[in-house]
Design a protein around this motif. Structure first.
Motif, short mmCIF file in Angstrom:
data_model
loop_
_atom_site.label_atom_id
_atom_site.label_comp_id
_atom_site.label_asym_id
_atom_site.label_seq_id
_atom_site.Cartn_x
_atom_site.Cartn_y
_atom_site.Cartn_z
N SER A 100 -30.33 -32.55 -50.87
CA SER A 100 -30.46 -31.64 -49.98
C SER A 100 -29.72 -30.33 -50.50
O SER A 100 -30.20 -29.20 -50.39
CB SER A 100 -30.31 -32.02 -48.70
N ASP A 101 -28.56 -30.56 -50.84
CA ASP A 101 -27.59 -29.58 -51.38
C ASP A 101 -28.08 -28.89 -52.70
O ASP A 101 -28.29 -27.56 -52.82
CB ASP A 101 -26.27 -30.03 -51.49
N MET A 104 -31.08 -26.34 -52.98
CA MET A 104 -30.88 -24.71 -52.68
C MET A 104 -30.50 -24.08 -53.95
O MET A 104 -29.50 -24.62 -54.73
CB MET A 104 -29.79 -24.54 -51.65
N THR A 116 -27.11 -20.54 -47.79
CA THR A 116 -27.48 -21.83 -48.30
C THR A 116 -27.12 -23.18 -47.64
O THR A 116 -27.41 -24.06 -47.54
CB THR A 116 -27.37 -21.95 -49.62
N SER A 120 -29.18 -25.88 -46.13
CA SER A 120 -29.36 -27.25 -46.82
C SER A 120 -28.94 -28.34 -45.71
O SER A 120 -29.53 -29.34 -45.59
CB SER A 120 -27.80 -27.31 -47.74
N LYS A 121 -27.98 -28.19 -44.55
CA LYS A 121 -27.71 -28.91 -43.53
C LYS A 121 -29.15 -29.12 -42.57
O LYS A 121 -29.49 -30.20 -42.27
CB LYS A 121 -26.81 -28.27 -42.94
N SER A 182 -34.73 -31.74 -57.75
CA SER A 182 -34.50 -32.44 -56.62
C SER A 182 -35.63 -32.76 -55.53
O SER A 182 -35.66 -33.68 -55.27
CB SER A 182 -33.65 -31.25 -55.62
#
Length: 426
Positions: A100-101, A104, A116, A120-121, A182
Motif C-alpha cells: 500500500s505504501d 504511491m 501520499t 496510503s493509509k 505493487s
C-alpha cells in the motif's frame, strides 16, 4: 515550520491508523485472547511507540523491515488460533501494508508527501476491508502443504522483493512502475488467499455433509430400533393372552417348573427391550442407541445414567458433534489390548435449564499434549483423528458452554455443561 518537521509530524499522525488496521484485520480473522479494552489499548499503544522509534532509528533498512515484520507477527499471538494461521495472516498483512505504501508514486514536495501518507493509509484500510469480506474461513481448517507454501512464501517474497526494488537506484528512475508492480503483487497475494479460502469452504461443506450423514445414520438406527421394538410389542401383545392361558393350565396341572421357564422367558423379552435408550428425546436416543450398538459389537460394556425430560429443545447438529465425537473417542480408547474390562459410563442430566454430560472410560496409552494444551491423537494419522475433540471444544465454546478433560488412575473423563437449554410445551 520546517518542512522536515512538518513531514515527520504528519507521519506520526497518520501512523496512528496502523494499529487500528492491524487490530481490525486480526479481530475479524481470529478471537482476541483477553476481553479487556484497556489491555488492547496498552498493547497497541506500545506497538505504535515501537514503530515510531524504529522510524527515527539509524538502523539499516533490512533491520527495520525485519523488526516491523516481527512486531506484527508477535501481535498475532494475542489472538486465538493455530500458529500457522496467525503467522500466515501476519505475513499477508505486512505485505499488504508495504505494498500500500509502495503503490504511491514517489513525490518530492512536502504537500505531495503528506498527501501520499493519507492516501496510503486509506488504501491500506480499503484493502483490509476487501480482505475480511472475501476471506470467510481464514484460521479454521487445514491445508495441503503446497497451499501452506504459497500462503507463507509469496507474501515473504513480496516483502523482500519490494525492499530490494525500492533500494535500487535504477528503479527510482521509473516512478510509474511503483503502482504497477505493487498492484501485480497484491493481485497474486489475493489470488492465493482466495484459492486457500475456496479449499477451506469445500472442506467445511464436506464436514457439514458428513455431519448430516451421521445424523441420518443415527435417526435411521433409531427408526429401525423403534420399529423392531414395536413389532416385538405387537407380537407380545398378540400372544400374551395365549401365554397366560398356557401358564394357567400348567399351574393347574402342578407343572411349576415349566411355568417358571416361561416366566423367565417373558422377563428376558422385557429386559432386552429395556437395554436401549428410551428417554423420549429423539436425538439423544438416536445417538446413544447407535453408539451402544457399535460398542456392543466391540465387546465394550455400556452403562447409562440418563435423567432428562423428553421435550428438550436441542440442536441436532450440536448434539451429534458433541456426543458422536466424545463417544467415538471413548470407544477408540477402549480398543487398547491392555484393557481387560472395556467399558463406557455415560451420564446426561438436566437441571435448571442446564444439560450436564459426563463420559468415563479406561485408557492405557500415553496422553500427549501440545504447548497450547490440545491433546494429540495416538493414531498414526493423528492429524485426522485428532480433530474430534477439537470439534467438540469449538462447538461447546460457540454455545457458550464449559467443558473439562481429566485423566488419572487410567480413567479418562470428559465433562460438558450446556446452558440455556429450554423445553418445548409439546
Amino acid at each position: 515550520m520546517d518542512n522536515i518537521i512538518l513531514e515527520e509530524l504528519f507521519y506520526a499522525i497518520t501512523l496512528i491508523a496502523l494499529p487500528f488496521v492491524i487490530h481490525y484485520f486480526y479481530s475479524r480473522c481470529f478471537i482476541y485472547r483477553l476481553e479487556s479494552k484497556l489491555f488492547i489499548s496498552v498493547i497497541y499503544s506500545a506497538y505504535y511507540l515501537f514503530v515510531l522509534l524504529l522510524h527515527f532509528s539509524p538502523l539499516p533498512g533490512l533491520w527495520l523491515l525485519a523488526l516491523n515484520t516481527g512486531s506484527i507477527v508477535l501481535l498475532s499471538f494475542f489472538y486465538k488460533g493455530p500458529a500457522k494461521w496467525r503467522i500466515g495472516a501476519a505475513l499477508f498483512l505486512v505485505a499488504l501494508i508495504l505494498l500500500s505504501d509502495v503503490a504511491m508514486a514517489p513525490v518530492y514536495t512536502t504537500s505531495g508527501y503528506i498527501t501520499t501518507l493519507f492516501l496510503s493509509k486509506l488504501l491500506m484500510f480499503i484493502l483490509v476491508q476487501i480482505s475480511v469480506r472475501l476471506i470467510k474461513t481464514f484460521g479454521d481448517g487445514s491445508l495441503n502443504v503446497w497451499y501452506w507454501i504459497g500462503l507463507f512464501c509469496f507474501p515473504f517474497i513480496s516483502i523482500l522483493g519490494i525492499f530490494q526494488l525500492t533500494t535500487t537506484l535504477s528503479y527510482r528512475e521509473y516512478p510509474s512502475l511503483y503502482p504497477v508492480i505493487s498492484s501485480g503483487m497484491l493481485f497474486i497475494s489475493f489470488l492465493i488467499i482466495l484459492v486457500c479460502n475456496r479449499v477451506l469452504l469445500l472442506q467445511s461443506a464436506q464436514n457439514k455433509n458428513h455431519q448430516l450423514e451421521q445424523q441420518n445414520s443415527y435417526y435411521m438406527n433409531q427408526y429401525l430400533l423403534t420399529k423392531e421394538r414395536q413389532e416385538e410389542m405387537f407380537k407380545f401383545q398378540h400372544d400374551f393372552k395365549n401365554i397366560l392361558l398356557g401358564l394357567r393350565a400348567q399351574l393347574q396341572a402342578g407343572d411349576g417348573e415349566s411355568s417358571l421357564k416361561d416366566v423367565d422367558q417373558l422377563l428376558g423379552v422385557v429386559e432386552q427391550s429395556s437395554v436401549c435408550c428410551n428417554s423420549g428425546c429423539i436425538i439423544i436416543d438416536s445417538i446413544i442407541n447407535y453408539k451402544q450398538t457399535a460398542a456392543k459389537k466391540l465387546g465394550i460394556s455400556f452403562y447409562l445414567d440418563i435423567n432428562i425430560p423428553p421435550n428438550l429443545e436441542l440442536d441436532a447438529c450440536v448434539m451429534s458433534i458433541i456426543l458422536g465425537n466424545t463417544l467415538d473417542n471413548a470407544m477408540e480408547s477402549n480398543k487398547q489390548p491392555a484393557i481387560d474390562n472395556p467399558y463406557i459410563k455415560f451420564q446426561i442430566h438436566y437441571l435448571n435449564e442446564a444439560l450436564f454430560i459426563r463420559i468415563h472410560n479406561p485408557y492405557q496409552h500415553k496422553i500427549r499434549k501440545n504447548r497450547f494444551g490440545d491433546l494429540y491423537s495416538t493414531k498414526k494419522d493423528g492429524n485426522i483423528h485428532g480433530i474430534g475433540l477439537k470439534s467438540v471444544k469449538k462447538i461447546v465454546d460457540e454455545c457458550a458452554g464449559i467443558w473439562d478433560i481429566s485423566y488419572e488412575n487410567q480413567i479418562f473423563k470428559i465433562e460438558i455443561c450446556l446452558f440455556n437449554i429450554g423445553t418445548s410445551e409439546n
